[in-house]
Design an enzyme around this catalytic site. Structure first.
Site, short mmCIF file in Angstrom:
data_model
loop_
_atom_site.label_atom_id
_atom_site.label_comp_id
_atom_site.label_asym_id
_atom_site.label_seq_id
_atom_site.Cartn_x
_atom_site.Cartn_y
_atom_site.Cartn_z
N ASP A 1 1.02 -1.18 0.09
CA ASP A 1 -0.02 0.08 0.09
C ASP A 1 0.89 1.22 -0.09
OD1 ASP A 1 -2.66 1.33 0.61
OD2 ASP A 1 -1.60 2.14 2.33
N GLU B 1 1.44 -0.20 -4.80
CA GLU B 1 0.56 0.63 -5.13
C GLU B 1 1.21 1.92 -5.42
OE1 GLU B 1 -3.47 2.91 -3.57
OE2 GLU B 1 -1.58 2.63 -2.40
#
Ligand SMILES: *[C@@H]1O[C@H](CO)[C@@H](O)[C@H](O)[C@H]1NC(C)=O
Ligand SMILES: *[C@@H]1O[C@H](CO)[C@@H](O)[C@H](O)[C@H]1NC(C)=O
Length: 518
Positions: A218, A254
Site C-alpha cells: 500500500d 500501489e
C-alpha cells in the site's frame, strides 16, 4: 496476412520477456488472475479457495491487510480502519492469526496463492483512536506516537523531515512532502531507520514463512524506493512446503501515477510490479465513449497508450478505492454498479495480453451521492451490530448473499478468467474493428473475443485463428456435459466464423476458446 503474422511473432517476443520477474507465480497457473476478496474473513477465503477458486483456476487472492488496526466507532467500523495499523500482530477484522495461518495453508494446498495487502508506509492517523480501541486490544497512543507492541515511538516517524506547515502532504508536486509528510494525517514511518526497516521486514517475513506468495504494498508513492529496495531484499524465500526452492515473493506496489505528478511509477519498476491506475481510468472512458473515444482505438492498447511496460503492470478495471470515489480514476471508473459495461471491460482486460490482471470482489453499500460525493463511501463490509464481519453466504445459483457482490463468481467473469489461463503466452492476432465501437481479436490459435459497444447490431464474418469446429460462447453460457448452454459459433475450415451480437443482448460480447469447443 504478412503483417499480421509479423505482429504475432513480435508480440510473442514480448511475452517471453515476462518470465524473469514473475516466474514462480506463473509456473503453475500460467498467466493467472488474482481476485481481491476485499474485506472477506479468513475462514471464508479458505472455503472459497477450496470450493471455487481452485476448481476455476484462479491464480491467487489479494487479502485485506492482516495486521492489527484501529477500531473506529464514528463512523461505525469503516473499511478504511484496516489502513490504520497499530501493530504487526496478525489479528484483524478478518480474523485471528490462527485463522490466517489455516487459510494460507488451505489455499496453498489447493494451489491458490495468497497475496497480502500490507500497510508499511504509516501507522494510524495522529488523531485516531478515540478510546484507543484496536482489533487485538493492543495499547497505543497516536497523539504521542506510541505503539509499544511493535514497538515504535516518536523517533521512528518522519515529523522532523516534513516541511509542510500542517505536517500533512499539502503539495503533490513536492516529492519531499509526498514522502516525508503525513498522508491524510497518517503517522509517517521513517523507513530509512534500521529499527523501522527491521520491524517491517519481520512483519513481512512472518507472512512469507506462513506461506504467502507475495504482497500488494500500500501507498508506495509515499515511500522512498531506496528504502523499499532494502526491505524487499531482506525478504525470505517462499515457504518450500508449497513453492520451489529459492522462489521469491511477488511484490506489486500501489503507486498512483496518472502522469501529472513528479513521482513516477517508473521509479519502482526495478523493485517489482506496479499498479497501473491509468488502465481502468482510460478503459472506463473508452467503454463510456467519452472524449470521442471508440473501442477501435484499443487496437494499440498497452504501451501505445502511454501505459507502463506490460511486464511491470498490475492491471484492474476498478479497485476498492476508486470504486467508491477514493484514490485515482474519477468518474470514468466502471464498477459492479453498471454490470453490463463492467463485464465487457473486465472481459476485454482478461482477453488482452497486457499486464497481470486482478479482478475485484466487492460488497454493496447504500450509495448516497451529494454534489458528486458519496457520503457513504466509508461503509464497511456486511457486519453484525457488534461490528464483526458477516460470513459470505453462497446462494443455490452460486451467487453470494448478504450484500456480498462476488463479481468473480459472475459466470461471464469466471469464464473469462479461464479464457485468460487458456490463451496464456499466445500473441494477440486477427484484430478486427469497424472503425467504431465494434472490435474483435484472437490469442494465437486458442481463443477469440468479439465486443459490440455500438447502439446497433453486429453481424460479421471474421478470421478467428481457431481450428474448425463448433464452439460454445462462454459469455451467454458455457460448455457443460458436452453441450452448450449459450450461443454456438461455427468456425469453418479457413478459420472464419459468423458473429451476431445485438445491442439488446444481455452482454455485448462473445468469447470462445479451445476448451469451449464442442
Ligand atoms: C495519549 O497521550 C495524551 C498526551 O499525553 C493523553 O492526553 C491521552 O490521555 C493519552 N491517551 C491514551 C488513550 O492513553
Ligand atoms: C460500425 O458499426 C455500427 C453498428 O452497426 C455502425 O453504426 C457504424 O456505422 C459502423 N462503422 C463503420 C465505419 O462501418
Amino acid at each position: 496476412m504478412q503483417t499480421r503474422t509479423k505482429w504475432c511473432l513480435l508480440a510473442l517476443g514480448f511475452g517471453l520477456g515476462l518470465s524473469q520477474y514473475r516466474s514462480h507465480t506463473l509456473s503453475r497457473h500460467g498467466d493467472g488472475t488474482i481476485v481481491h476478496l476485499f474485506e472477506w474473513r479468513w475462514s471464508d477465503i479458505a472455503d472459497e479457495c477450496e470450493r471455487y477458486l481452485a476448481p476455476n483456476g484462479f491464480q491467487g487472492v489479494q487479502i485485506s491487510p492482516p495486521s492489527e488496526h484501529i477500531v473506529v466507532s464514528k463512523p461505525h467500523r469503516p473499511w478504511w480502519e484496516r489502513y490504520q495499523p497499530v501493530s504487526y500482530n496478525l489479528c484483524s477484522r478478518s480474523g485471528t492469526e490462527g485463522e490466517l495461518r489455516d487459510m494460507i495453508s488451505r489455499c496453498n494446498d489447493v494451489g491458490v496463492k495468497i497475496y497480502a495487502d500490507v500497510v508499511i508506509n504509516h501507522m494510524c492517523a495522529a488523531d485516531a483512536g478515540e478510546g484507543g480501541r484496536s482489533t487485538r486490544g493492543s495499547y497505543f497512543n497516536a497523539s504521542r506516537e506510541e505503539f509499544p507492541s511493535v514497538p515504535y515511538s516518536a523517533a521512528d516517524f518522519n515529523d522532523d523531515k516534513c516541511t509542510s506547515g500542517s505536517g500533512n502532504i499539502e503539495n503533490y508536486q513536492d516529492i519531499y512532502q509526498v514522502r516525508n509528510c503525513r498522508l491524510l494525517g497518517l503517522l509517517d514511518l521513517a523507513q530509512e531507520k534500521e529499527h523501522v526497516r527491521g520491524k517491517i521486514v519481520d512483519y513481512l517475513n512472518a507472512l512469507v514463512d506462513m506461506g504467502v506468495a507475495g504482497f500488494h504494498v500500500d501507498a508506495c508513492k509515499h515511500m522512498w524506493p531506496k528504502d523499499l529496495k532494502v526491505i524487499y531484499g531482506r525478504l525470505h524465500n517462499l515457504n518450500p512446503k508449497w513453492f520451489p526452492e529459492g522462489s521469491r515473493p511477488l511484490v506489486y506496489q500501489e503507486v498512483i501515477d496518472l502522469g501529472d505528478e513528479p513521482i513516477k511509477a517508473s521509479e519502482f519498476y526495478t523493485l517489482g510490479l506496479v499498479t497501473e491506475f491509468k488502465y481502468g481510468a482510460m478503459l472506463g472512458s473508452v467503454f463510456r465513449k467519452w472524449n470521442g473515444y471508440k473501442l477501435s482505438y484499443l487496437r494499440t492498447w498497452g504501451e501505445g497508450w502511454g501505459l507502463m511496460p506490460s511486464d511491470r503492470a498490475l492491471v484492474f478495471v476498478d479497485n476498492h478505492d476508486n470504486q467508491r470515489g477514493h484514490g485515482a480514476g474519477g468518474a470514468s471508473i466502471l464498477t459492479f454498479w453498471e454490470p453490463r459495461p463492467y463485464r465487457a471491460a473486465v472481459a476485454f482486460m482478461l482477453a488482452h495480453p497486457y499486464g497481470m490482471s486482478r479482478v475485484m470482489s466487492s460488497y454493496r453499500w447504500d450509495r448516497h451521492v451529494v454534489n458528486g460525493q458519496d457520503e457513504n463511501d466509508w461503509v464497511g463490509p456486511p457486519s453484525y451490530p457488534d461490528g464483526s464481519t458477516k460470513p459470505v453466504p453462497i446462494n443455490p445459483d452460486g451467487s453470494c448473499g448478504d450484500r456480498w457482490v462476488c463479481e468473480h463468481r459472475w459466470p461471464q467473469i469466471r469464464n473469462m478468467v479461464t479464457f485468460r489461463r487458456i490463451v496464456s503466452g499466445q500473441p494477440l492476432c486477427n484484430w478486427w474493428d469497424n472503425r467504431s465501437n465494434q472490435i474483435a481479436f484472437g490469442r494465437g490459435d486458442r481463443g477469440f473475443i468479439v465486443i459490440n459497444n455500438d447502439d446497433c447490431c453486429l453481424d460479421v464474418s471474421l478470421s478467428t485463428g481457431l481450428a474448425a469446429g463448433t464452439y460454445c460462447d462462454v459469455i451467454s453460457g458455457q460448455k457443460r456435459d458436452g453441450k452448450c448452454t449459450g450461443k454456438q459459433i461455427t468456425v469453418d475450415n479457413r478459420g472464419r466464423a459468423h458473429f451476431i451480437i445485438s445491442s439488446t443482448d444481455q452482454d455485448p460480447l462473445v468469447a470462445i476458446h479451445t476448451h469451449s469447443k464442442l
